[in-house]
Design a protein around this motif. Structure first.
Motif, PDB file in Angstrom:
ATOM      1  N   GLU A 136      37.208 -67.994   8.873  1.00 30.51           N
ATOM      2  CA  GLU A 136      35.905 -67.503   8.433  1.00 30.51           C
ATOM      3  C   GLU A 136      36.028 -66.321   7.465  1.00 30.51           C
ATOM      4  OE1 GLU A 136      33.445 -66.561  11.726  1.00 30.51           O
ATOM      5  OE2 GLU A 136      33.622 -68.530  12.663  1.00 30.51           O
ATOM      6  N   ILE A 137      37.005 -65.453   7.708  1.00 28.19           N
ATOM      7  CA  ILE A 137      37.140 -64.236   6.900  1.00 28.19           C
ATOM      8  C   ILE A 137      38.152 -64.481   5.782  1.00 28.19           C
ATOM      9  CG2 ILE A 137      37.802 -61.806   6.935  1.00 28.19           C
ATOM     10  CD1 ILE A 137      36.929 -61.748   9.880  1.00 28.19           C
ATOM     11  N   LYS A 138      37.656 -64.448   4.561  1.00 28.81           N
ATOM     12  CA  LYS A 138      38.525 -64.705   3.404  1.00 28.81           C
ATOM     13  C   LYS A 138      38.497 -63.573   2.377  1.00 28.81           C
ATOM     14  CE  LYS A 138      37.990 -69.702   3.931  1.00 28.81           C
ATOM     15  NZ  LYS A 138      37.547 -70.975   3.317  1.00 28.81           N
ATOM     16  N   THR A 139      37.491 -62.717   2.480  1.00 32.11           N
ATOM     17  CA  THR A 139      37.365 -61.589   1.564  1.00 32.11           C
ATOM     18  C   THR A 139      36.904 -60.362   2.353  1.00 32.11           C
ATOM     19  OG1 THR A 139      35.017 -61.930   1.054  1.00 32.11           O
ATOM     20  CG2 THR A 139      36.629 -63.182  -0.257  1.00 32.11           C
ATOM     21  N   PRO A 140      37.033 -59.156   1.799  1.00 33.08           N
ATOM     22  CA  PRO A 140      36.537 -57.968   2.492  1.00 33.08           C
ATOM     23  C   PRO A 140      35.046 -58.047   2.803  1.00 33.08           C
ATOM     24  CG  PRO A 140      38.003 -57.323   0.711  1.00 33.08           C
ATOM     25  CD  PRO A 140      37.788 -58.805   0.570  1.00 33.08           C
ATOM     26  N   GLU A 141      34.287 -58.709   1.928  1.00 32.55           N
ATOM     27  CA  GLU A 141      32.837 -58.825   2.133  1.00 32.55           C
ATOM     28  C   GLU A 141      32.505 -59.626   3.391  1.00 32.55           C
ATOM     29  OE1 GLU A 141      34.411 -59.341  -0.777  1.00 32.55           O
ATOM     30  OE2 GLU A 141      33.764 -57.421  -1.654  1.00 32.55           O
ATOM     31  N   ASP A 142      33.405 -60.484   3.807  1.00 31.06           N
ATOM     32  CA  ASP A 142      33.171 -61.301   5.002  1.00 31.06           C
ATOM     33  C   ASP A 142      33.253 -60.490   6.287  1.00 31.06           C
ATOM     34  OD1 ASP A 142      32.885 -63.590   3.438  1.00 31.06           O
ATOM     35  OD2 ASP A 142      35.024 -64.076   3.540  1.00 31.06           O
ATOM     36  N   LEU A 143      33.644 -59.205   6.189  1.00 32.90           N
ATOM     37  CA  LEU A 143      33.774 -58.363   7.385  1.00 32.90           C
ATOM     38  C   LEU A 143      32.460 -57.704   7.789  1.00 32.90           C
ATOM     39  CD1 LEU A 143      37.190 -56.578   6.747  1.00 32.90           C
ATOM     40  CD2 LEU A 143      36.708 -58.437   8.343  1.00 32.90           C
ATOM     41  N   LYS A 144      31.412 -57.911   7.030  1.00 32.63           N
ATOM     42  CA  LYS A 144      30.117 -57.305   7.363  1.00 32.63           C
ATOM     43  C   LYS A 144      29.673 -57.742   8.752  1.00 32.63           C
ATOM     44  CE  LYS A 144      25.411 -56.650   5.646  1.00 32.63           C
ATOM     45  NZ  LYS A 144      24.438 -56.975   4.582  1.00 32.63           N
ATOM     46  N   GLY A 145      29.415 -56.754   9.605  1.00 27.34           N
ATOM     47  CA  GLY A 145      28.972 -57.046  10.963  1.00 27.34           C
ATOM     48  C   GLY A 145      30.084 -57.431  11.910  1.00 27.34           C
ATOM     49  N   LYS A 146      31.320 -57.492  11.433  1.00 28.27           N
ATOM     50  CA  LYS A 146      32.454 -57.877  12.273  1.00 28.27           C
ATOM     51  C   LYS A 146      33.078 -56.634  12.913  1.00 28.27           C
ATOM     52  CE  LYS A 146      32.243 -62.209  10.895  1.00 28.27           C
ATOM     53  NZ  LYS A 146      31.821 -63.300  11.805  1.00 28.27           N
ATOM     54  N   LYS A 147      33.804 -56.854  14.024  1.00 27.72           N
ATOM     55  CA  LYS A 147      34.468 -55.742  14.706  1.00 27.72           C
ATOM     56  C   LYS A 147      35.853 -55.526  14.100  1.00 27.72           C
ATOM     57  CE  LYS A 147      33.979 -54.975  19.117  1.00 27.72           C
ATOM     58  NZ  LYS A 147      34.075 -55.028  20.604  1.00 27.72           N
ATOM     59  N   ILE A 148      36.050 -54.318  13.564  1.00 23.32           N
ATOM     60  CA  ILE A 148      37.301 -53.982  12.895  1.00 23.32           C
ATOM     61  C   ILE A 148      38.054 -52.933  13.705  1.00 23.32           C
ATOM     62  CG2 ILE A 148      38.363 -53.102  10.784  1.00 23.32           C
ATOM     63  CD1 ILE A 148      35.833 -53.891   9.279  1.00 23.32           C
ATOM     64  N   GLY A 149      39.332 -53.152  13.905  1.00 26.22           N
ATOM     65  CA  GLY A 149      40.173 -52.199  14.621  1.00 26.22           C
ATOM     66  C   GLY A 149      40.950 -51.314  13.664  1.00 26.22           C
ATOM     67  N   VAL A 150      40.942 -50.005  13.906  1.00 21.91           N
ATOM     68  CA  VAL A 150      41.712 -49.053  13.100  1.00 21.91           C
ATOM     69  C   VAL A 150      42.242 -47.939  13.995  1.00 21.91           C
ATOM     70  CG1 VAL A 150      40.422 -49.438  10.957  1.00 21.91           C
ATOM     71  CG2 VAL A 150      39.667 -47.662  12.556  1.00 21.91           C
ATOM     72  N   VAL A 151      43.279 -47.276  13.527  1.00 23.42           N
ATOM     73  CA  VAL A 151      43.779 -46.097  14.233  1.00 23.42           C
ATOM     74  C   VAL A 151      42.881 -44.913  13.886  1.00 23.42           C
ATOM     75  CG1 VAL A 151      45.664 -44.430  14.363  1.00 23.42           C
ATOM     76  CG2 VAL A 151      46.161 -46.870  14.411  1.00 23.42           C
ATOM     77  N   SER A 152      42.466 -44.196  14.905  1.00 29.33           N
ATOM     78  CA  SER A 152      41.586 -43.043  14.706  1.00 29.33           C
ATOM     79  C   SER A 152      42.236 -41.993  13.829  1.00 29.33           C
ATOM     80  CB  SER A 152      41.239 -42.427  16.064  1.00 29.33           C
ATOM     81  OG  SER A 152      40.437 -41.292  15.930  1.00 29.33           O
ATOM     82  N   GLN A 153      41.463 -41.426  12.898  1.00 36.14           N
ATOM     83  CA  GLN A 153      41.894 -40.389  11.969  1.00 36.14           C
ATOM     84  C   GLN A 153      42.916 -40.886  10.937  1.00 36.14           C
ATOM     85  OE1 GLN A 153      40.468 -37.256  11.873  1.00 36.14           O
ATOM     86  NE2 GLN A 153      39.094 -38.179  13.356  1.00 36.14           N
ATOM     87  N   SER A 154      43.063 -42.196  10.822  1.00 36.63           N
ATOM     88  CA  SER A 154      43.957 -42.744   9.807  1.00 36.63           C
ATOM     89  C   SER A 154      43.194 -42.929   8.503  1.00 36.63           C
ATOM     90  CB  SER A 154      44.523 -44.099  10.265  1.00 36.63           C
ATOM     91  OG  SER A 154      43.498 -45.087  10.272  1.00 36.63           O
ATOM     92  N   THR A 155      43.913 -43.253   7.436  1.00 37.32           N
ATOM     93  CA  THR A 155      43.272 -43.478   6.138  1.00 37.32           C
ATOM     94  C   THR A 155      42.496 -44.785   6.103  1.00 37.32           C
ATOM     95  OG1 THR A 155      45.375 -44.401   5.370  1.00 37.32           O
ATOM     96  CG2 THR A 155      44.904 -42.119   4.780  1.00 37.32           C
ATOM     97  N   TYR A 156      42.603 -45.575   7.160  1.00 39.80           N
ATOM     98  CA  TYR A 156      41.906 -46.865   7.212  1.00 39.80           C
ATOM     99  C   TYR A 156      40.508 -46.752   7.812  1.00 39.80           C
ATOM    100  CZ  TYR A 156      46.851 -47.847   6.822  1.00 39.80           C
ATOM    101  OH  TYR A 156      48.158 -47.832   6.418  1.00 39.80           O
ATOM    102  N   GLU A 157      40.228 -45.609   8.409  1.00 43.47           N
ATOM    103  CA  GLU A 157      38.954 -45.438   9.111  1.00 43.47           C
ATOM    104  C   GLU A 157      37.752 -45.484   8.167  1.00 43.47           C
ATOM    105  OE1 GLU A 157      36.757 -42.204  12.065  1.00 43.47           O
ATOM    106  OE2 GLU A 157      38.881 -41.971  11.567  1.00 43.47           O
ATOM    107  N   GLU A 158      37.773 -44.699   7.103  1.00 40.18           N
ATOM    108  CA  GLU A 158      36.629 -44.644   6.195  1.00 40.18           C
ATOM    109  C   GLU A 158      36.393 -45.972   5.467  1.00 40.18           C
ATOM    110  OE1 GLU A 158      34.353 -42.317   6.108  1.00 40.18           O
ATOM    111  OE2 GLU A 158      35.484 -41.365   7.709  1.00 40.18           O
ATOM    112  N   PRO A 159      37.434 -46.627   4.928  1.00 38.70           N
ATOM    113  CA  PRO A 159      37.215 -47.940   4.310  1.00 38.70           C
ATOM    114  C   PRO A 159      36.627 -48.959   5.286  1.00 38.70           C
ATOM    115  CG  PRO A 159      39.322 -47.078   3.628  1.00 38.70           C
ATOM    116  CD  PRO A 159      38.822 -46.162   4.704  1.00 38.70           C
TER     117      PRO A 159
END
Length: 270
Positions: A136-159
């Motif tokens: 189902e997920i093929k582009t970043p736009e497909d992540l709208k409303g999806k649950k995303i996992g990131v490490v807290s305080q990492s550079t991945y949090e804001e994106p």
């Protein structure tokens, strides 16, 4: 006889003065870098970021740990790696708990307000990862409303926040990627390309979405006002790069040189 006694006294006094001067010089040398522990280079990593820093047989090991050990040796210091949760690792540096962070922390302008950074000691790309059977997920736009996992305080949090309102925080990328393989836990994880590819090699049923969103510049952080230590680390790191030691360590852990990347058209994270 009196002259000999006087001469002996003067010689003994001279020896004591020289010893004191030598001791003072040693202390000044040790204090030159503002070390938290005399004679030791204490550097922090999370310890849960395999293959960069992790525990094996009760000891810390990994790429970051070996880089720090080699830098300490070249500075004439004992390597003293310690662990600290990534979400508070910068605060620990500011609080003088350790001398440096060699924990895959990417340079950003915001972080540079609190710490001084060396040149990058490797490059990595921020990448979206999904379960291998997810079609189902093929582009970043497909992540709208999806649950995303990131490490807290990492550079991945804001994106991640720009792509979805449903963010799940973790202390370890490996745990997040593991949850990605369990149905119903997560829809995606944003983390370094290196970490994701390493997870695949270790049997994780995941895959990347497109190309890296940006290129990060993981660098070594020291206290903001400690330019002497920052410069000494930079010098040691450059020596490692020049004489091939860096290449050996990188090849050992990743079978490639992590500094060997084409940055001409890359979007650098700042």
């Amino acid at each position: 006889m009196g002259n000999w006694k006087t001469l002996l006294f003067l010689l003994m006094a001279a020896v004591l003065v020289l010893a004191a001067c030598s001791e003072d010089k040693g202390e000044a040398s040790d204090n030159e870098y503002g070390l938290t522990e005399k004679g030791k280079f204490t550097y922090a990593a999370s310890g849960v970021y395999k293959p960069f820093s992790f525990e094996e047989n009760g000891e810390l090991t990994g790429f970051d740990i070996e880089i720090g050990t080699e830098i300490a040796k070249r500075m004439g210091l004992e390597a003293n790696p310690v662990t600290n949760p990534f979400e508070t690792i910068l605060q620990g540096l500011v609080a003088n708990k350790y001398d440096a962070i060699i924990g895959s922390m990417a340079y950003t302008k915001k972080r540079a307000e609190q710490a001084a950074f060396t040149q990058p000691y490797y490059y990595s790309g921020g990448m979206i990862w999904i379960a291998k059977d997810n079609d189902e997920i093929k582009t970043p736009e497909d992540l709208k409303g999806k649950k995303i996992g990131v490490v807290s305080q990492s550079t991945y949090e804001e994106p991640a926040k720009t792509l979805s309102d449903d963010i799940q925080y973790y202390a370890s990328d490996v745990v997040a990627l593991k949850d990605l393989t369990i149905e119903g836990r997560l829809d995606a994880v944003i983390t370094a390309d290196i970490v994701g590819f390493e997870a695949i090699e270790n049997g994780f049923a995941i895959k990347e979405v497109g190309n890296p969103l940006w290129v990060e510049q993981p660098s070594i952080a020291v206290k903001k006002d400690n330019e002497k230590l920052r410069d000494a680390i930079d010098q040691a790191l450059q020596e490692m790069i020049d004489d091939g030691t860096y290449e050996e360590i990188s090849q050992k852990w990743f079978k490639r040189n992590l500094l060997d990347i084409d940055l001409e058209d890359a979007e650098l994270l700042e």
